[in-house]
Write a protein that holds these residues in place. Structure first.
Motif, PDB file in Angstrom:
ATOM      1  N   VAL A 163      -7.605  -5.907  -1.876  1.00  0.00           N
ATOM      2  CA  VAL A 163      -7.468  -5.048  -1.139  1.00  0.00           C
ATOM      3  C   VAL A 163      -9.178  -6.540   0.248  1.00  0.00           C
ATOM      4  CG1 VAL A 163      -7.255  -3.598   0.411  1.00  0.00           C
ATOM      5  CG2 VAL A 163      -6.368  -3.180  -1.397  1.00  0.00           C
ATOM      6  N   PHE A 209      -2.556   1.706  -3.385  1.00  0.00           N
ATOM      7  CA  PHE A 209      -1.600  -0.019  -3.609  1.00  0.00           C
ATOM      8  C   PHE A 209      -1.175  -0.147  -5.088  1.00  0.00           C
ATOM      9  CE2 PHE A 209      -6.257   0.281  -1.895  1.00  0.00           C
ATOM     10  CZ  PHE A 209      -5.496   0.170  -0.386  1.00  0.00           C
ATOM     11  N   GLU A 234       1.042  -1.273  -0.105  1.00  0.00           N
ATOM     12  CA  GLU A 234       0.046  -0.009   0.026  1.00  0.00           C
ATOM     13  C   GLU A 234       0.706   0.824   0.064  1.00  0.00           C
ATOM     14  OE1 GLU A 234       0.484  -0.490   4.797  1.00  0.00           O
ATOM     15  OE2 GLU A 234       0.368  -2.235   2.940  1.00  0.00           O
TER      16      GLU A 234
END
Length: 282
Positions: free
Chosen positions: A279, A193, A164
């Protein structure tokens, strides 16, 4: 008995002679980089970003001369996942196995990798510096001992890193996170990301080719589901340890974890396939 001992000794000497020494001279200092459309401070290696990969063979010696080029902080270096048998003082966590490296000073990390192979990574172990970019991949190759062979089990190799990315530095993020007024321990919200240090990563592959693909999560907080549209993967290594083959269509990879998989590309080149970094927001 004497002749057997002599043979073993000769073999050991030959193995030792074949081992190489890899010497790196690195200076850690501030610079800037634009990884996602936003330029921000990053920690550079010899004025460049990203930091280099370290690729060696099992039994080789790694020597890193790390110079502290900052003007405002200490630094250190940790090789994540390496056992450091007999060289614990080279492990890197400041105030645990070493004193931090002060401004204007240096430390030499000197060790061998006699009993491991596979995928690892290195990073600063000081003040969240790896969140600001002080990190890289370590690959230990082993043509003899690694159970999956190039030319037999796979054709080519590749590496994908995950992280990230924040527009603030760790100096801002960590005090806000470790704060009395953050009682739930809510983690910082990333601005982006990245895969291989970019948000627009393209992996060009050959058709009908099997790749040994190394996956490394070099982030600070975030775990991901990783998958490639229309493709299955076969897991062959987890955190540097070869495992029995296991086929899956997705992998859950947490912070600091490494997976190595075999993936065979389609023989149809008429379309592109999405590489997904989903994610875990739970």
């Amino acid at each position: 008995m004497v002749s057997v001992k002599g043979l073993f000794t000769a073999g050991a000497l030959v193995g030792s002679a074949l081992a190489e020494t890899h010497v790196y001279n690195w200076t850690a200092a501030w610079g800037t980089a634009n990884l996602d459309g936003y330029e921000r401070p990053v920690i550079t290696c010899n004025g460049e970003f990203p930091w280099p990969d370290v690729i060696v063979n099992k039994g080789d010696r790694i020597i890193v001369h790390l110079n502290n080029g900052f003007d405002d902080r200490n630094t250190s270096l940790h090789f994540h996942g390496l056992f450091q048998h007999g060289t614990n003082q080279m492990d890197g966590p400041e105030m645990v196995t070493q004193c931090p490296i002060p401004i204007g000073h240096s430390m030499t990390y000197n060790f061998t990798v006699p009993d491991q192979h596979g995928s690892y990574w290195y990073h600063s172990h000081t003040g969240g510096q790896y969140m600001d970019g002080m990190r890289g991949v370590v690959i230990i190759e082993d043509d003899e001992g690694y159970p999956y062979k190039q030319g037999i089990d796979y054709n080519e190799t590749a590496t994908l890193t995950f992280m990230e990315w924040y527009h603030d530095t760790a100096d801002v993020l960590i005090p806000d996170f470790l704060n009395l007024y953050n009682p739930t321990g809510a983690e910082p919200i990333p601005n982006n990301f990245l895969m291989n240090n970019t948000k627009n990563m393209t992996w060009e592959v050959e058709p009908d080719t099997t790749y040994l693909l190394r996956l490394v999560n070099m982030g600070a907080f975030v775990s991901y589901w990783f998958f490639i549209e229309g493709h299955n993967m076969t897991v062959v290594e987890v955190d540097g340890v070869p495992v029995e083959k296991y086929e899956t269509d997705k992998i859950y990879i947490t912070v600091a974890q490494r997976y190595t998989v075999l993936i065979t590309t389609k023989d149809d080149t008429s379309k592109n396939y999405a590489i997904m970094q989903l994610v875990d927001d739970g």
